[in-house]
Design a protein around this motif. Structure first.
Motif, mmCIF file in Angstrom:
data_model
loop_
_atom_site.group_PDB
_atom_site.id
_atom_site.type_symbol
_atom_site.label_atom_id
_atom_site.label_comp_id
_atom_site.label_asym_id
_atom_site.label_seq_id
_atom_site.Cartn_x
_atom_site.Cartn_y
_atom_site.Cartn_z
ATOM 1 N N CYS A 1 1.270 -3.296 4.145
ATOM 2 C CA CYS A 1 0.194 -4.252 3.869
ATOM 3 C C CYS A 1 0.137 -4.546 2.373
ATOM 4 C CB CYS A 1 -1.165 -3.683 4.296
ATOM 5 S SG CYS A 1 -1.344 -3.505 6.061
ATOM 6 N N VAL B 1 -4.787 -5.323 6.836
ATOM 7 C CA VAL B 1 -4.968 -4.076 7.576
ATOM 8 C C VAL B 1 -3.952 -3.994 8.716
ATOM 9 C CG1 VAL B 1 -6.612 -2.680 8.886
ATOM 10 C CG2 VAL B 1 -7.462 -4.210 7.106
ATOM 11 N N LYS C 1 0.826 -1.211 0.000
ATOM 12 C CA LYS C 1 0.000 0.000 0.000
ATOM 13 C C LYS C 1 0.865 1.268 0.000
ATOM 14 C CE LYS C 1 -3.995 -2.162 2.302
ATOM 15 N NZ LYS C 1 -4.939 -2.032 3.440
ATOM 16 N N CYS D 1 -3.082 1.751 8.028
ATOM 17 C CA CYS D 1 -4.235 1.877 7.133
ATOM 18 C C CYS D 1 -5.551 1.806 7.895
ATOM 19 C CB CYS D 1 -4.147 0.923 5.943
ATOM 20 S SG CYS D 1 -3.820 -0.787 6.319
HETATM 21 ZN ZN ZN Z 1 -1.504 -1.274 6.428
#
Ligand code: ZN
Ligand code: ADP
Ligand code: MG
Length: 476
Positions: A26, A38, A21, A42
Protein backbone atom coordinates in the motif's frame (compact mmCIF):
# COMPACT_ATOMS: atom_id res chain seq x y z
CA UNK A 1 15.29 24.40 40.48
CA UNK A 2 18.33 24.71 42.68
CA UNK A 3 17.39 21.91 45.08
CA UNK A 4 16.28 19.59 42.24
CA UNK A 5 17.75 18.40 39.00
CA UNK A 6 15.62 17.39 36.02
CA UNK A 7 16.30 14.16 34.14
CA UNK A 8 14.88 13.71 30.67
CA UNK A 9 14.91 10.83 28.18
CA UNK A 10 13.17 11.02 24.81
CA UNK A 11 11.51 8.48 22.57
CA UNK A 12 11.30 9.86 19.05
CA UNK A 13 9.17 8.31 16.31
CA UNK A 14 10.35 9.02 12.81
CA UNK A 15 8.20 8.13 9.80
CA UNK A 16 10.33 6.78 7.00
CA UNK A 17 9.73 8.27 3.60
CA UNK A 18 9.39 5.03 1.64
CA UNK A 19 7.04 4.63 -1.32
CA UNK A 20 5.10 1.79 0.30
CA UNK A 21 4.24 0.66 3.83
CA UNK A 22 6.42 -1.52 6.05
CA UNK A 23 4.81 -4.91 5.44
CA UNK A 24 2.62 -4.49 2.37
CA UNK A 25 2.60 -2.65 -0.95
CA UNK A 26 0.00 0.00 0.00
CA UNK A 27 1.20 3.57 -0.67
CA UNK A 28 2.87 5.29 2.27
CA UNK A 29 1.14 8.56 1.66
CA UNK A 30 -0.36 11.18 3.97
CA UNK A 31 -3.64 12.96 3.41
CA UNK A 32 -5.61 10.59 1.15
CA UNK A 33 -9.34 9.91 1.57
CA UNK A 34 -9.80 7.77 4.72
CA UNK A 35 -9.32 4.02 4.25
CA UNK A 36 -8.25 4.20 0.60
CA UNK A 37 -4.71 2.90 1.20
CA UNK A 38 -5.61 -0.30 2.98
CA UNK A 39 -5.14 -4.00 2.17
CA UNK A 40 -5.55 -7.29 4.04
CA UNK A 41 -2.14 -6.91 5.67
CA UNK A 42 -2.48 -3.41 7.07
CA UNK A 43 -6.13 -4.04 7.99
CA UNK A 44 -4.86 -6.95 10.11
CA UNK A 45 -7.05 -9.62 8.54
CA UNK A 46 -6.28 -13.08 9.91
CA UNK A 47 -3.99 -15.12 7.68
CA UNK A 48 -2.60 -12.14 5.72
CA UNK A 49 1.20 -12.37 5.71
CA UNK A 50 3.54 -9.41 6.15
CA UNK A 51 6.54 -8.94 3.82
CA UNK A 52 9.23 -6.53 5.05
CA UNK A 53 10.06 -3.47 2.96
CA UNK A 54 13.80 -3.59 2.34
CA UNK A 55 14.02 0.14 1.66
CA UNK A 56 12.66 0.83 5.16
CA UNK A 57 15.35 -1.40 6.67
CA UNK A 58 17.96 0.40 4.58
CA UNK A 59 16.72 3.80 5.83
CA UNK A 60 16.65 2.62 9.44
CA UNK A 61 20.26 1.45 9.15
CA UNK A 62 21.24 4.88 7.79
CA UNK A 63 19.70 6.47 10.89
CA UNK A 64 21.66 4.05 13.08
CA UNK A 65 24.94 4.78 11.30
CA UNK A 66 24.42 8.54 11.45
CA UNK A 67 23.80 8.34 15.19
CA UNK A 68 26.93 6.25 15.84
CA UNK A 69 25.03 3.09 16.74
CA UNK A 70 26.16 -0.46 16.58
CA UNK A 71 24.10 -2.08 13.81
CA UNK A 72 22.86 -5.59 14.53
CA UNK A 73 23.09 -7.35 11.19
CA UNK A 74 20.59 -9.84 12.53
CA UNK A 75 17.56 -8.38 14.31
CA UNK A 76 14.13 -9.72 15.12
CA UNK A 77 10.59 -8.41 14.67
CA UNK A 78 8.41 -8.97 17.72
CA UNK A 79 4.72 -8.64 18.38
CA UNK A 80 3.71 -6.02 20.93
CA UNK A 81 0.21 -6.97 21.97
CA UNK A 82 -2.43 -4.47 22.97
CA UNK A 83 -6.02 -3.70 22.13
CA UNK A 84 -7.04 -0.42 20.60
CA UNK A 85 -9.50 0.38 17.81
CA UNK A 86 -6.81 1.80 15.53
CA UNK A 87 -4.86 -1.50 15.69
CA UNK A 88 -7.05 -4.13 14.04
CA UNK A 89 -4.56 -7.01 14.35
CA UNK A 90 -4.34 -6.57 18.13
CA UNK A 91 -0.57 -6.28 17.98
CA UNK A 92 1.99 -3.88 16.65
CA UNK A 93 5.00 -5.36 14.88
CA UNK A 94 8.02 -3.88 16.62
CA UNK A 95 11.39 -5.05 17.86
CA UNK A 96 12.19 -5.96 21.44
CA UNK A 97 15.05 -8.28 22.43
CA UNK A 98 17.09 -7.78 19.30
CA UNK A 99 16.62 -4.29 17.87
CA UNK A 100 18.30 -3.14 14.66
CA UNK A 101 20.58 -0.53 16.31
CA UNK A 102 22.00 -0.02 19.81
CA UNK A 103 24.54 1.95 21.84
CA UNK A 104 24.73 5.15 19.82
CA UNK A 105 25.27 8.79 20.69
CA UNK A 106 24.82 12.21 19.17
CA UNK A 107 26.41 15.51 20.14
CA UNK A 108 24.15 18.43 20.99
CA UNK A 109 25.13 22.01 21.60
CA UNK A 110 23.51 24.26 24.21
CA UNK A 111 24.81 27.74 24.97
CA UNK A 112 27.99 27.03 23.01
CA UNK A 113 28.75 23.83 24.96
CA UNK A 114 28.83 20.41 23.35
CA UNK A 115 27.35 17.44 25.16
CA UNK A 116 26.97 13.81 24.12
CA UNK A 117 23.55 12.22 24.53
CA UNK A 118 23.41 8.44 24.49
CA UNK A 119 21.08 6.54 22.18
CA UNK A 120 19.93 3.38 23.88
CA UNK A 121 18.40 1.72 20.84
CA UNK A 122 16.72 2.30 17.51
CA UNK A 123 14.14 -0.21 16.44
CA UNK A 124 11.72 -0.54 13.55
CA UNK A 125 7.97 -0.80 13.91
CA UNK A 126 4.78 -0.14 12.01
CA UNK A 127 2.46 2.73 12.85
CA UNK A 128 -1.15 2.21 13.92
CA UNK A 129 -4.18 3.78 12.21
CA UNK A 130 -5.93 6.85 13.49
CA UNK A 131 -9.11 7.23 15.52
CA UNK A 132 -11.26 10.16 14.54
CA UNK A 133 -13.72 11.28 17.17
CA UNK A 134 -16.87 13.03 16.01
CA UNK A 135 -19.75 14.39 18.10
CA UNK A 136 -21.85 11.26 18.06
CA UNK A 137 -19.50 8.59 16.81
CA UNK A 138 -15.88 7.69 16.41
CA UNK A 139 -14.39 6.22 13.28
CA UNK A 140 -11.08 4.67 12.32
CA UNK A 141 -8.86 5.59 9.37
CA UNK A 142 -6.38 2.83 8.56
CA UNK A 143 -4.40 4.72 5.90
CA UNK A 144 -1.57 5.28 8.38
CA UNK A 145 -1.62 1.67 9.63
CA UNK A 146 1.59 0.02 8.54
CA UNK A 147 3.60 3.20 7.95
CA UNK A 148 7.27 2.39 8.60
CA UNK A 149 8.70 4.01 11.72
CA UNK A 150 11.94 4.00 13.56
CA UNK A 151 11.74 4.63 17.28
CA UNK A 152 14.86 6.27 18.63
CA UNK A 153 15.17 5.83 22.40
CA UNK A 154 17.64 8.06 24.24
CA UNK A 155 19.42 7.48 27.50
CA UNK A 156 18.10 9.71 30.34
CA UNK A 157 21.01 12.08 29.66
CA UNK A 158 19.28 15.43 29.31
CA UNK A 159 19.02 17.84 32.22
CA UNK A 160 16.84 20.68 30.94
CA UNK A 161 14.11 21.47 28.43
CA UNK A 162 16.73 23.33 26.35
CA UNK A 163 18.90 20.22 26.12
CA UNK A 164 15.87 18.16 25.12
CA UNK A 165 14.98 20.61 22.35
CA UNK A 166 18.57 20.75 21.15
CA UNK A 167 18.65 16.94 21.04
CA UNK A 168 15.44 16.89 19.02
CA UNK A 169 16.66 19.52 16.59
CA UNK A 170 19.93 17.66 16.13
CA UNK A 171 18.09 14.42 15.43
CA UNK A 172 15.68 16.21 13.12
CA UNK A 173 18.63 17.60 11.17
CA UNK A 174 20.15 14.14 10.88
CA UNK A 175 17.04 12.35 9.56
CA UNK A 176 16.17 15.13 7.13
CA UNK A 177 19.76 15.37 5.82
CA UNK A 178 19.75 11.61 5.35
CA UNK A 179 16.57 12.09 3.31
CA UNK A 180 14.83 9.25 5.14
CA UNK A 181 12.08 11.44 6.67
CA UNK A 182 10.12 14.31 5.15
CA UNK A 183 10.35 16.16 8.48
CA UNK A 184 6.75 17.33 8.40
CA UNK A 185 6.00 17.69 12.10
CA UNK A 186 2.42 18.96 11.57
CA UNK A 187 1.65 15.69 9.80
CA UNK A 188 3.33 13.66 12.54
CA UNK A 189 6.37 12.55 10.54
CA UNK A 190 8.66 13.37 13.48
CA UNK A 191 7.11 13.19 16.94
CA UNK A 192 8.30 12.66 20.43
CA UNK A 193 7.38 11.29 23.87
CA UNK A 194 9.27 12.99 26.66
CA UNK A 195 10.09 11.12 29.88
CA UNK A 196 10.62 13.51 32.73
CA UNK A 197 11.68 13.02 36.33
CA UNK A 198 13.37 15.14 38.95
CA UNK A 199 15.72 14.26 41.78
CA UNK A 200 17.59 16.11 44.51
CA UNK A 201 20.56 17.90 42.95
CA UNK A 202 23.64 15.72 43.33
CA UNK A 203 21.68 12.48 43.61
CA UNK A 204 22.68 9.64 41.28
CA UNK A 205 19.52 7.55 41.50
CA UNK A 206 16.67 8.23 39.11
CA UNK A 207 13.40 9.71 40.30
CA UNK A 208 9.98 8.43 39.23
CA UNK A 209 9.26 9.48 35.67
CA UNK A 210 6.16 10.54 33.83
CA UNK A 211 5.85 10.20 30.09
CA UNK A 212 4.46 13.09 28.03
CA UNK A 213 2.87 11.67 24.88
CA UNK A 214 3.25 12.88 21.31
CA UNK A 215 4.33 16.45 21.65
CA UNK A 216 4.57 17.66 18.08
CA UNK A 217 6.53 20.90 17.90
CA UNK A 218 9.88 22.00 19.28
CA UNK A 219 8.21 24.85 21.12
CA UNK A 220 5.65 22.58 22.76
CA UNK A 221 8.32 20.09 23.80
CA UNK A 222 10.11 22.92 25.56
CA UNK A 223 6.97 24.17 27.29
CA UNK A 224 5.60 20.73 28.15
CA UNK A 225 8.85 19.69 29.83
CA UNK A 226 9.11 22.96 31.72
CA UNK A 227 5.60 22.76 33.17
CA UNK A 228 6.04 19.08 33.98
CA UNK A 229 9.27 19.79 35.88
CA UNK A 230 7.51 22.55 37.80
CA UNK A 231 4.55 20.28 38.58
CA UNK A 232 6.78 17.51 39.91
CA UNK A 233 8.74 19.98 41.97
CA UNK A 234 5.54 21.32 43.56
CA UNK A 235 4.48 17.78 44.40
CA UNK A 236 7.77 16.92 46.10
CA UNK A 237 7.86 20.21 47.97
CA UNK A 238 4.36 19.48 49.28
CA UNK A 239 5.59 16.11 50.55
CA UNK A 240 3.72 14.19 47.86
CA UNK A 241 4.99 11.64 45.35
CA UNK A 242 5.25 11.62 41.58
CA UNK A 243 3.15 8.80 40.14
CA UNK A 244 4.59 6.90 37.19
CA UNK A 245 2.05 7.54 34.45
CA UNK A 246 1.47 8.74 30.93
CA UNK A 247 0.39 12.36 30.67
CA UNK A 248 -0.87 14.57 27.88
CA UNK A 249 0.27 18.12 27.29
CA UNK A 250 -2.52 20.64 26.71
CA UNK A 251 -0.82 23.45 24.77
CA UNK A 252 -3.75 25.82 25.08
CA UNK A 253 -3.79 25.72 28.87
CA UNK A 254 -0.06 24.96 29.17
CA UNK A 255 -0.58 22.08 31.62
CA UNK A 256 0.00 18.34 31.58
CA UNK A 257 -2.84 15.99 32.48
CA UNK A 258 -2.89 12.35 33.54
CA UNK A 259 -3.95 10.08 30.68
CA UNK A 260 -3.37 6.54 31.90
CA UNK A 261 -1.17 4.62 34.26
CA UNK A 262 2.08 3.48 32.69
CA UNK A 263 2.27 0.06 31.06
CA UNK A 264 5.31 -2.11 31.62
CA UNK A 265 6.97 -4.20 28.94
CA UNK A 266 5.43 -7.40 30.38
CA UNK A 267 1.97 -5.96 29.84
CA UNK A 268 2.62 -6.20 26.11
CA UNK A 269 3.55 -9.91 26.12
CA UNK A 270 6.24 -9.40 23.49
CA UNK A 271 7.27 -12.45 21.47
CA UNK A 272 9.08 -12.92 18.15
CA UNK A 273 6.63 -12.61 15.27
CA UNK A 274 6.26 -16.13 13.81
CA UNK A 275 5.20 -14.66 10.45
CA UNK A 276 8.53 -12.92 9.90
CA UNK A 277 12.08 -14.15 9.46
CA UNK A 278 14.84 -12.32 11.32
CA UNK A 279 16.05 -9.23 9.48
CA UNK A 280 19.51 -9.87 8.07
CA UNK A 281 21.84 -7.37 6.52
CA UNK A 282 24.81 -8.58 4.51
CA UNK A 283 28.33 -7.18 4.90
CA UNK A 284 28.12 -5.91 1.35
CA UNK A 285 24.97 -3.93 2.10
CA UNK A 286 26.49 -2.54 5.27
CA UNK A 287 29.51 -1.33 3.32
CA UNK A 288 27.42 0.24 0.56
CA UNK A 289 25.07 1.95 3.02
CA UNK A 290 27.94 3.34 5.04
CA UNK A 291 29.12 5.13 1.88
CA UNK A 292 25.73 6.78 1.52
CA UNK A 293 25.94 8.84 4.71
CA UNK A 294 26.06 12.46 3.49
CA UNK A 295 27.70 15.38 5.22
CA UNK A 296 25.57 15.87 8.35
CA UNK A 297 24.51 19.22 9.87
CA UNK A 298 27.29 19.38 12.47
CA UNK A 299 30.06 19.04 9.89
CA UNK A 300 28.31 21.40 7.54
CA UNK A 301 27.92 23.97 10.32
CA UNK A 302 31.66 23.88 11.01
CA UNK A 303 32.32 24.44 7.31
CA UNK A 304 29.86 27.33 7.08
CA UNK A 305 31.38 29.01 10.15
CA UNK A 306 34.74 29.00 8.37
CA UNK A 307 33.22 30.08 5.08
CA UNK A 308 31.27 33.05 6.46
CA UNK A 309 33.18 33.98 9.59
CA UNK A 310 29.83 34.08 11.38
CA UNK A 311 29.49 32.94 14.99
CA UNK A 312 28.08 29.42 15.36
CA UNK A 313 24.59 30.34 16.64
CA UNK A 314 24.02 32.49 13.54
CA UNK A 315 25.50 30.05 11.06
CA UNK A 316 23.25 27.42 12.64
CA UNK A 317 20.24 29.08 11.01
CA UNK A 318 21.73 28.14 7.64
CA UNK A 319 22.07 24.42 8.34
CA UNK A 320 18.87 23.63 10.21
CA UNK A 321 17.15 22.85 6.96
CA UNK A 322 19.02 20.94 4.27
CA UNK A 323 17.32 22.69 1.36
CA UNK A 324 18.22 26.05 2.85
CA UNK A 325 21.82 24.93 3.38
CA UNK A 326 21.99 23.81 -0.27
CA UNK A 327 20.47 27.14 -1.36
CA UNK A 328 22.99 29.08 0.71
CA UNK A 329 25.88 27.03 -0.59
CA UNK A 330 24.89 27.51 -4.21
CA UNK A 331 24.54 31.29 -3.79
CA UNK A 332 27.75 31.49 -1.77
CA UNK A 333 29.56 29.93 -4.73
CA UNK A 334 28.53 32.92 -6.86
CA UNK A 335 28.89 35.87 -4.47
CA UNK A 336 30.40 36.92 -1.14
CA UNK A 337 29.43 34.12 1.29
CA UNK A 338 29.13 36.31 4.36
CA UNK A 339 26.82 38.75 2.60
CA UNK A 340 24.71 35.92 1.17
CA UNK A 341 24.37 34.54 4.71
CA UNK A 342 23.38 37.95 6.03
CA UNK A 343 20.48 38.20 3.60
CA UNK A 344 19.23 34.77 4.66
CA UNK A 345 19.61 35.40 8.38
CA UNK A 346 18.20 38.92 8.11
CA UNK A 347 15.44 39.74 5.62
CA UNK A 348 14.68 36.17 4.57
CA UNK A 349 14.15 35.00 8.18
CA UNK A 350 12.07 38.06 8.90
CA UNK A 351 9.87 37.37 5.90
CA UNK A 352 9.43 33.75 7.01
CA UNK A 353 8.47 34.83 10.52
CA UNK A 354 6.07 37.48 9.30
CA UNK A 355 4.33 34.96 7.04
CA UNK A 356 4.45 32.15 9.59
CA UNK A 357 6.41 30.00 7.11
CA UNK A 358 9.37 27.69 7.60
CA UNK A 359 12.70 29.13 6.52
CA UNK A 360 13.13 27.08 3.36
CA UNK A 361 13.63 28.29 -0.22
CA UNK A 362 10.65 26.22 -1.39
CA UNK A 363 8.31 28.78 0.11
CA UNK A 364 9.43 31.41 -2.38
CA UNK A 365 10.42 31.91 -6.00
CA UNK A 366 13.84 33.46 -5.45
CA UNK A 367 16.63 31.24 -6.78
CA UNK A 368 20.13 30.96 -5.36
CA UNK A 369 21.39 32.71 -8.51
CA UNK A 370 18.97 35.61 -7.83
CA UNK A 371 20.28 35.99 -4.30
CA UNK A 372 23.89 35.94 -5.48
CA UNK A 373 23.04 38.56 -8.11
CA UNK A 374 21.52 40.79 -5.42
CA UNK A 375 24.68 40.56 -3.33
CA UNK A 376 26.76 41.37 -6.39
CA UNK A 377 24.74 44.43 -7.42
CA UNK A 378 25.11 45.79 -3.88
CA UNK A 379 28.84 45.04 -3.98
CA UNK A 380 29.18 46.85 -7.30
CA UNK A 381 27.39 49.86 -5.80
CA UNK A 382 24.44 49.65 -8.17
CA UNK A 383 22.07 49.89 -5.21
CA UNK A 384 22.56 50.50 -1.51
CA UNK A 385 22.22 47.80 1.08
CA UNK A 386 19.16 49.57 2.40
CA UNK A 387 17.38 49.42 -0.95
CA UNK A 388 18.37 45.78 -1.30
CA UNK A 389 16.69 45.09 2.03
CA UNK A 390 13.62 47.08 1.04
CA UNK A 391 13.06 45.18 -2.19
CA UNK A 392 14.03 41.76 -0.77
CA UNK A 393 10.44 40.73 -0.01
CA UNK A 394 9.35 41.48 -3.59
CA UNK A 395 12.29 39.57 -5.03
CA UNK A 396 11.57 36.59 -2.80
CA UNK A 397 7.96 36.37 -3.88
CA UNK A 398 8.34 37.13 -7.59
CA UNK A 399 11.63 35.42 -8.35
CA UNK A 400 12.45 38.41 -10.56
CA UNK A 401 16.10 39.01 -11.39
CA UNK A 402 17.41 41.81 -9.14
CA UNK A 403 19.04 43.52 -12.11
CA UNK A 404 15.82 43.78 -14.09
CA UNK A 405 13.83 44.73 -10.96
CA UNK A 406 16.24 47.59 -10.31
CA UNK A 407 15.92 48.77 -13.90
CA UNK A 408 12.15 48.56 -14.09
CA UNK A 409 11.74 50.35 -10.75
CA UNK A 410 14.48 52.88 -11.55
CA UNK A 411 16.34 52.11 -8.35
CA UNK A 412 19.90 52.20 -9.63
CA UNK A 413 22.26 54.27 -7.56
CA UNK A 414 23.03 57.70 -9.00
CA UNK A 415 26.80 57.81 -9.46
CA UNK A 416 26.85 60.47 -12.12
CA UNK A 417 28.00 63.86 -10.75
CA UNK A 418 25.98 65.90 -13.21
CA UNK A 419 22.81 64.05 -12.22
CA UNK A 420 23.43 64.66 -8.51
CA UNK A 421 24.62 68.23 -8.67
CA UNK A 422 21.13 69.67 -8.97
CA UNK A 423 19.99 67.83 -5.83
CA UNK A 424 23.04 68.95 -3.88
CA UNK A 425 22.46 72.57 -4.89
CA UNK A 426 18.80 72.38 -3.89
CA UNK A 427 19.58 71.04 -0.45
CA UNK A 428 22.29 73.67 0.12
CA UNK A 429 19.87 76.38 -0.96
CA UNK A 430 17.16 75.12 1.37
CA UNK A 431 19.55 75.15 4.36
CA UNK A 432 21.60 78.36 4.06
CA UNK A 433 22.49 78.69 7.74
CA UNK A 434 23.79 75.13 7.99
CA UNK A 435 25.68 75.55 4.70
CA UNK A 436 27.43 78.62 6.06
CA UNK A 437 28.32 76.84 9.29
CA UNK A 438 29.73 73.86 7.40
CA UNK A 439 31.82 76.16 5.19
CA UNK A 440 33.09 77.77 8.37
CA UNK A 441 34.39 74.37 9.51
CA UNK A 442 31.51 72.79 11.48
CA UNK A 443 32.13 69.41 9.87
CA UNK A 444 29.64 67.73 12.19
CA UNK A 445 27.05 68.97 9.67
CA UNK A 446 28.32 66.72 6.87
CA UNK A 447 26.06 63.95 8.09
CA UNK A 448 23.08 66.26 8.10
CA UNK A 449 23.64 67.24 4.46
CA UNK A 450 24.34 63.72 3.28
CA UNK A 451 21.17 62.57 5.01
CA UNK A 452 19.06 65.29 3.36
CA UNK A 453 20.49 64.55 -0.06
CA UNK A 454 20.03 60.81 0.34
CA UNK A 455 16.42 61.41 1.29
CA UNK A 456 15.87 63.76 -1.65
CA UNK A 457 17.25 61.05 -3.96
CA UNK A 458 15.06 58.37 -2.34
CA UNK A 459 18.17 56.56 -1.16
CA UNK A 460 19.67 56.30 -4.61
CA UNK A 461 22.51 58.84 -4.42
CA UNK A 462 26.01 57.40 -4.18
CA UNK A 463 27.05 58.58 -0.70
CA UNK A 464 30.76 58.91 -1.56
CA UNK A 465 29.95 61.08 -4.53
CA UNK A 466 27.59 63.23 -2.42
CA UNK A 467 30.46 63.79 0.00
CA UNK A 468 32.78 64.86 -2.83
CA UNK A 469 30.24 67.27 -4.25
CA UNK A 470 29.58 68.85 -0.85
CA UNK A 471 33.30 69.35 -0.32
CA UNK A 472 33.63 70.99 -3.70
CA UNK A 473 30.72 73.32 -3.19
CA UNK A 474 31.13 74.28 0.46
CA UNK A 475 34.91 74.08 0.59
CA UNK A 476 35.27 72.53 4.06
ZN1 ZN B 1 -1.60 -2.57 3.03
P1 ADP C 1 8.83 2.69 27.69
O1 ADP C 1 8.40 2.19 26.35
O2 ADP C 1 8.35 1.94 28.83
O3 ADP C 1 8.57 4.14 27.84
P2 ADP C 1 11.53 2.80 26.80
O4 ADP C 1 12.70 2.03 27.31
O5 ADP C 1 11.11 2.66 25.41
O6 ADP C 1 10.37 2.48 27.79
O7 ADP C 1 11.81 4.34 27.02
C1 ADP C 1 12.09 4.84 28.26
C2 ADP C 1 12.60 6.25 28.07
O8 ADP C 1 12.52 6.90 29.32
C3 ADP C 1 14.05 6.33 27.66
O9 ADP C 1 14.24 7.42 26.79
C4 ADP C 1 14.76 6.57 28.99
O10 ADP C 1 15.96 7.30 28.82
C5 ADP C 1 13.77 7.39 29.73
N1 ADP C 1 13.82 7.25 31.18
C6 ADP C 1 13.90 6.10 31.88
N2 ADP C 1 13.89 6.36 33.20
C7 ADP C 1 13.81 7.70 33.34
C8 ADP C 1 13.74 8.58 34.46
N3 ADP C 1 13.73 8.13 35.71
N4 ADP C 1 13.64 9.90 34.22
C9 ADP C 1 13.61 10.37 32.95
N5 ADP C 1 13.67 9.59 31.87
C10 ADP C 1 13.76 8.27 32.05
MG1 MG D 1 7.81 5.14 26.45
Amino acid sequence: MSAYEAVIGLEVHVQLKTASKLFCSCPNHFGAEPNTHVCEVCAGLPGALPLPNHQAIHYAVLVGLATNCQINQRSVFARKNYFYPDLPSGYQISQFDLPLCEHGKITISVGGHDKDIGITRIHMENDAGKNIHGDNASSVDLNRAGTPLVEIVSEPDMRSAEEAVSYLKTLYGIVTYLGVCDGNMEEGSFRCDANVSIRPAGSTTLGTRTELKNVNSFRNVQRAIEVEIARQQDLLEDGECVVQETRLYDAERNITQAMRSKEEAHDYRYFPDPDLLPVTISDREMEAWRQEIPELPKARLARFVTLTGLPEPEAEILVQNKDLADFFEEAAGLANARKVANFIIGPMSREANAQGLALTPHNWSMTAANLAELVNVVDKGSISNKIANDIFGDLLRTGESPQSYIESHKLAQISDASALEGLVDEVIKANPKEAEALSAGKTKLVGFFVGQIMRASKGKANPALVNDLLKQKLKF
